[in-house]
Every structure is written in C-alpha cells, then in structure tokens.
Design a protein around this motif. Structure first.
Motif, PDB file in Angstrom:
ATOM      1  N   ILE A   1       0.831  -1.210   0.000  1.00  0.00           N
ATOM      2  CA  ILE A   1       0.000   0.000   0.000  1.00  0.00           C
ATOM      3  C   ILE A   1       0.862   1.256   0.000  1.00  0.00           C
ATOM      4  N   ASN A   2       0.268   2.353  -0.487  1.00  0.00           N
ATOM      5  CA  ASN A   2       0.904   3.657  -0.332  1.00  0.00           C
ATOM      6  C   ASN A   2       0.253   4.369   0.861  1.00  0.00           C
ATOM      7  N   ALA A   3       0.770   5.531   1.202  1.00  0.00           N
ATOM      8  CA  ALA A   3       0.302   6.233   2.408  1.00  0.00           C
ATOM      9  C   ALA A   3      -1.184   6.581   2.319  1.00  0.00           C
ATOM     10  N   GLU A   4      -1.627   6.929   1.116  1.00  0.00           N
ATOM     11  CA  GLU A   4      -3.027   7.308   0.910  1.00  0.00           C
ATOM     12  C   GLU A   4      -3.954   6.112   1.155  1.00  0.00           C
ATOM     13  N   GLN A   5      -3.575   4.964   0.628  1.00  0.00           N
ATOM     14  CA  GLN A   5      -4.364   3.742   0.835  1.00  0.00           C
ATOM     15  C   GLN A   5      -4.359   3.354   2.310  1.00  0.00           C
ATOM     16  N   ARG A   6      -3.192   3.470   2.946  1.00  0.00           N
ATOM     17  CA  ARG A   6      -3.085   3.199   4.389  1.00  0.00           C
ATOM     18  C   ARG A   6      -4.048   4.092   5.174  1.00  0.00           C
ATOM     19  N   ASP A   7      -4.081   5.367   4.836  1.00  0.00           N
ATOM     20  CA  ASP A   7      -4.936   6.300   5.571  1.00  0.00           C
ATOM     21  C   ASP A   7      -6.415   5.955   5.419  1.00  0.00           C
ATOM     22  N   ALA A   8      -6.815   5.505   4.241  1.00  0.00           N
ATOM     23  CA  ALA A   8      -8.212   5.113   4.022  1.00  0.00           C
ATOM     24  C   ALA A   8      -8.558   3.883   4.869  1.00  0.00           C
ATOM     25  N   LEU A   9      -7.647   2.922   4.928  1.00  0.00           N
ATOM     26  CA  LEU A   9      -7.876   1.709   5.714  1.00  0.00           C
ATOM     27  C   LEU A   9      -7.863   2.017   7.211  1.00  0.00           C
ATOM     28  N   LEU A  10      -7.003   2.953   7.598  1.00  0.00           N
ATOM     29  CA  LEU A  10      -6.909   3.383   8.994  1.00  0.00           C
ATOM     30  C   LEU A  10      -8.198   4.099   9.414  1.00  0.00           C
ATOM     31  N   GLU A  11      -8.679   4.945   8.526  1.00  0.00           N
ATOM     32  CA  GLU A  11      -9.891   5.730   8.781  1.00  0.00           C
ATOM     33  C   GLU A  11     -11.093   4.806   8.994  1.00  0.00           C
ATOM     34  N   PHE A  12     -11.163   3.743   8.181  1.00  0.00           N
ATOM     35  CA  PHE A  12     -12.227   2.751   8.325  1.00  0.00           C
ATOM     36  C   PHE A  12     -12.196   2.145   9.732  1.00  0.00           C
ATOM     37  N   ALA A  13     -10.994   1.742  10.185  1.00  0.00           N
ATOM     38  CA  ALA A  13     -10.861   1.125  11.511  1.00  0.00           C
ATOM     39  C   ALA A  13     -11.211   2.121  12.615  1.00  0.00           C
ATOM     40  N   ARG A  14     -10.766   3.354  12.441  1.00  0.00           N
ATOM     41  CA  ARG A  14     -11.042   4.397  13.444  1.00  0.00           C
ATOM     42  C   ARG A  14     -12.545   4.669  13.551  1.00  0.00           C
ATOM     43  N   LYS A  15     -13.194   4.757  12.405  1.00  0.00           N
ATOM     44  CA  LYS A  15     -14.632   5.032  12.363  1.00  0.00           C
ATOM     45  C   LYS A  15     -15.412   3.991  13.172  1.00  0.00           C
ATOM     46  N   HIS A  16     -14.964   2.733  13.107  1.00  0.00           N
ATOM     47  CA  HIS A  16     -15.671   1.646  13.789  1.00  0.00           C
ATOM     48  C   HIS A  16     -14.990   1.225  15.096  1.00  0.00           C
ATOM     49  N   ASP A  17     -13.960   2.000  15.495  1.00  0.00           N
ATOM     50  CA  ASP A  17     -13.272   1.733  16.753  1.00  0.00           C
ATOM     51  C   ASP A  17     -12.709   0.304  16.805  1.00  0.00           C
ATOM     52  N   LEU A  18     -12.148  -0.151  15.704  1.00  0.00           N
ATOM     53  CA  LEU A  18     -11.604  -1.516  15.630  1.00  0.00           C
ATOM     54  C   LEU A  18     -10.150  -1.551  16.070  1.00  0.00           C
ATOM     55  N   TRP A  19      -9.759  -2.665  16.665  1.00  0.00           N
ATOM     56  CA  TRP A  19      -8.331  -2.944  16.833  1.00  0.00           C
ATOM     57  C   TRP A  19      -7.738  -3.215  15.450  1.00  0.00           C
ATOM     58  N   ILE A  20      -6.529  -2.752  15.231  1.00  0.00           N
ATOM     59  CA  ILE A  20      -5.800  -3.113  14.010  1.00  0.00           C
ATOM     60  C   ILE A  20      -4.636  -4.028  14.396  1.00  0.00           C
ATOM     61  N   ILE A  21      -4.623  -5.215  13.800  1.00  0.00           N
ATOM     62  CA  ILE A  21      -3.456  -6.101  13.884  1.00  0.00           C
ATOM     63  C   ILE A  21      -2.771  -5.978  12.532  1.00  0.00           C
ATOM     64  N   SER A  22      -1.583  -5.395  12.505  1.00  0.00           N
ATOM     65  CA  SER A  22      -0.900  -5.180  11.234  1.00  0.00           C
ATOM     66  C   SER A  22       0.316  -6.093  11.130  1.00  0.00           C
ATOM     67  N   ASP A  23       0.231  -7.053  10.210  1.00  0.00           N
ATOM     68  CA  ASP A  23       1.305  -8.021  10.014  1.00  0.00           C
ATOM     69  C   ASP A  23       2.280  -7.442   8.992  1.00  0.00           C
ATOM     70  N   GLU A  24       3.420  -6.975   9.486  1.00  0.00           N
ATOM     71  CA  GLU A  24       4.378  -6.261   8.633  1.00  0.00           C
ATOM     72  C   GLU A  24       5.729  -6.985   8.586  1.00  0.00           C
ATOM     73  N   VAL A  25       5.682  -8.320   8.522  1.00  0.00           N
ATOM     74  CA  VAL A  25       6.942  -9.082   8.610  1.00  0.00           C
ATOM     75  C   VAL A  25       7.859  -8.866   7.402  1.00  0.00           C
ATOM     76  N   TYR A  26       7.305  -8.352   6.287  1.00  0.00           N
ATOM     77  CA  TYR A  26       8.152  -8.094   5.102  1.00  0.00           C
ATOM     78  C   TYR A  26       8.538  -6.624   4.988  1.00  0.00           C
ATOM     79  N   ASP A  27       8.498  -5.907   6.123  1.00  0.00           N
ATOM     80  CA  ASP A  27       8.716  -4.452   6.083  1.00  0.00           C
ATOM     81  C   ASP A  27      10.080  -4.037   5.549  1.00  0.00           C
TER      82      ASP A  27
END
Length: 382
Positions: free
Chosen positions: A175-201
């Motif tokens: 993802i790029n930063a813009e796509q990340r922000d859209a996905l983050l916003e979705f989680a924030r809107k619904h107050d979800l926990w985010i588990i982010s698997d970034e093992v290939y960072d």
C-alpha cells in the motif's frame, strides 16, 4: 456418545501449502515455501554461540531482553519516535505474536476481519480463540489492496478487529500512504483494533515501507519477525510493538502463559544482528528485487498469464488461465514437470485461477523453473 477432541481442534485443518511438499521429488525446483535461501549474518551466529558460552541459557524476562527491545523500538523512530522497551514484547516468531494478539483482543463470538487470499494461519487462529473469522476480498484488479466499501459491507456490532498484511503473503500486494490512511480511517470510524502483520517491512523494492504504526491511531499492534529480514526462520523469533504501553501490558501478560519467556542466548544474537549487520536486510531486499523482476517478466511473457509486479515481499501471485483445470490440478501438473508452486486456493477460495511462486531460490534456478513451467502450460494447452 464417545468423548472426542475439543471442537476447536476439530474445527481446523492442516494447511494446504505443505501438502504439495510431501509429493515433491529430489530434483524438484521449489517455489514453495516462503523461506529466504540465506543464512543469518555470521556475526549473529557467533553472538548466539558466545552467549551460550557466557551462560545465557536461563529463563529471562517475559517481554524479552530490555536492550533488544530498546534497539527494536529505536528502529521504528522514523515512524513513531520516542518508543522504548516498554512498547515491545519479544515473541517466539510472528506466528506466536499473531496468536497472542488474537487471545488479547478477540472474545468468543466476536468477529475479526481477515484478508483473503490470506496467510493460512489467520483464520484458524481466530477460530482457536473462539472468534469468528470473516474474510474481506483483496482483488487482482486492485493489485490486492482492499477497498473500503468491501470492508463496510462486512461490518456489524460484533466486529472488533481487522488484520492487515502489507507487503502481503501470498499476493505481494503493498500500500501507499493514501491507501493506508483510508484503511486506517475505516478502523477508526468503527473503533476496531488493528493487527498489522508487517513481517516483510524490510523487503521493499520501491520507496519506503508504509506502516500502520505512528499513523495517528491508538488501537494498532504491529506484528514483526526476524525470520524473513535476517533469514532466521528456524530461530522462531519476532515481536509485537505498539505505541500504547497500556495495550502492551496486556500482550506481555498473555505472553507469559504462551511461552513464559523468549530464548535467552538467541536474543543476544538478534541484538548483534541489529547493531552490527543492520544493512543485511537491504542486501537481501536487493537480491529479492532482482529475482522478482526476473520471475515477473518471465511470467508476463507467457500467453494466458498475468502477474502484478510486487513492490515488496518474496512472492508473486499470477493469474494463470488453463481452461478446465482448477489451480490445485494445475499445480499438480506443474509438479509432474519438476516444479513446485502453491495453488492459489491454499490461501482462500478467491485464489482460484492463481498460483503462488516464492522467489526464494537463485536466479539460475528461477530461469530453469520458468522454462519448465512454460513447458507445462504448452503441454496442457496442446
């Protein structure tokens, strides 16, 4: 009625990825397992041995060696400055980290949104803690990046968490930063926990890794591992990191009941790798990029094959059209010709029509494997 195994044991199956391996011959060219074909940096191996000689063979603190945790936290300074040992819990691999977070965040009966195609551990982990795995699509036409409207369609009041995985196994999607922000916003809107698997960072080919950490949302846990970036898959060492120390206390509490503590001597070895071989992941990433370009070019040159060029990870997930064959049947035909790859359906139903190739072998072998694969397609298309 006969007493039998717990429902949770009966509810999960062995993963489809390993099934093919049992059938592979000696000389098979293997694009199967997501395991770097490198050794850990020599300095780490020496430090491991030295730590054992120095008597580091004992129980340690549950969350791990403070110096190692501090070094890990510092490594995230570009994303979330000011973290320290309290923000990190060392785990026995990313696998352990995932199970810990599912236990920490998901009550029985609660829903967790998972990507599909998926890394095969996600769904069973949710099932094992009594949660309800619910899959959101990562589609070929969007380069495997989930769309917020698809996520919204799955939401209900029982949904408590969402798991993201970029760069992705099996698709190589990023993802790029813009796509990340859209996905983050979705989680924030619904107050979800985010588990982010970034093992290939650290295995990124273009630009910088885009993380959910340090992006301005409090309910984020990042799972990471040294397996891929320092070629330590067999060492089983990873970590969970979060900006919120209160959240981390829960993770550390659970970790005690999973493994008591991480491996003593090994933590000194990983610390040595971070401090004295910090460029090692970049060396690996450079080689993986060359292989990625090679395999992507070869696949896209074949009739009836379409492959996105990943911007990270160690996988390609091409769309391969052979009328009348499922992806599993196709993978078996390819295996007959001496090449092992994974059927797309090992990673979920929408993997149908895809194969996964891990480019974890040398370029010469990749070339030979692609020649054979092309031969298989020619043979099947008659």
């Amino acid at each position: 009625s006969m007493r039998t195994y717990a429902a949770r044991a009966r509810a999960i199956q062995p993963t489809g990825v390993r099934k093919m391996f049992d059938l592979a011959g000696e000389d098979t060219i293997s694009f199967g397992l997501g395991e770097p074909d490198f050794q850990p940096p020599p300095v780490a191996i020496e430090a491991f041995h030295q730590a054992m000689l120095d008597g580091r063979n004992k129980y340690t603190t549950t969350a791990g060696l403070p110096a190692l945790r501090d070094a890990i936290a510092k490594g995230w300074d570009a994303y979330a400055p000011g973290m320290n040992a309290d923000n990190v819990c060392i785990t026995m691999s990313g696998t352990n980290a995932l199970m810990n977070l599912f236990l920490t965040l998901i009550d029985p009966g609660k829903k967790v949104l998972l990507p599909e195609p998926y890394f095969p551990l996600y769904g069973p982990d949710a099932t094992l803690v009594g949660g309800s795995p619910t899959y959101y699509p990562c589609r070929f036409e969007h380069e495997f990046v989930p769309q917020v409207e698809d996520l919204e369609a799955l939401m209900d009041e029982d949904t408590v968490a969402i798991l993201y995985n970029f760069p992705s196994n099996p698709t190589g999607g990023t993802i790029n930063a813009e796509q990340r922000d859209a996905l983050l916003e979705f989680a924030r809107k619904h107050d979800l926990w985010i588990i982010s698997d970034e093992v290939y960072d650290r295995i990124i080919f273009e630009g910088e890794h885009v993380s959910f950490l340090g992006a301005g949302y409090d309910r984020v846990f990042v799972v990471n591992s040294f397996s891929k970036t320092f070629a330590m898959t067999g060492w089983r060492i990873g970590y969970v990191i979060a900006e919120n120390v209160e959240h981390m206390r829960q993770v550390i509490k659970i970790q005690y009941y999973l493994t008591a503590c991480p491996n003593d001597a090994m933590q000194y070895a990983v610390l040595a790798a971070i401090e004295q071989a910090s460029d090692y992941p970049d060396v690996l990433a450079k080689e993986f990029q060359a292989r990625c370009d090679l395999i992507t070019d070869r696949l896209n040159a074949m009739p009836g094959v379409q492959c996105h060029r990943p911007k990270g990870s160690i996988y390609v997930f091409p769309k391969v059209e052979v009328p009348g064959l499922t992806s599993e049947e196709l993978a078996m035909e390819v295996l007959r010709d001496g090449v092992l790859c994974s059927p797309g359906t090992a990673f979920g139903p929408s993997g149908e029509g895809h194969l996964r190739f891990a480019y974890t072998i040398g370029r010469e072998d990749i070339g030979r494997g692609m020649d054979l694969f092309e031969g298989t397609l020619r043979r099947l298309r008659g």
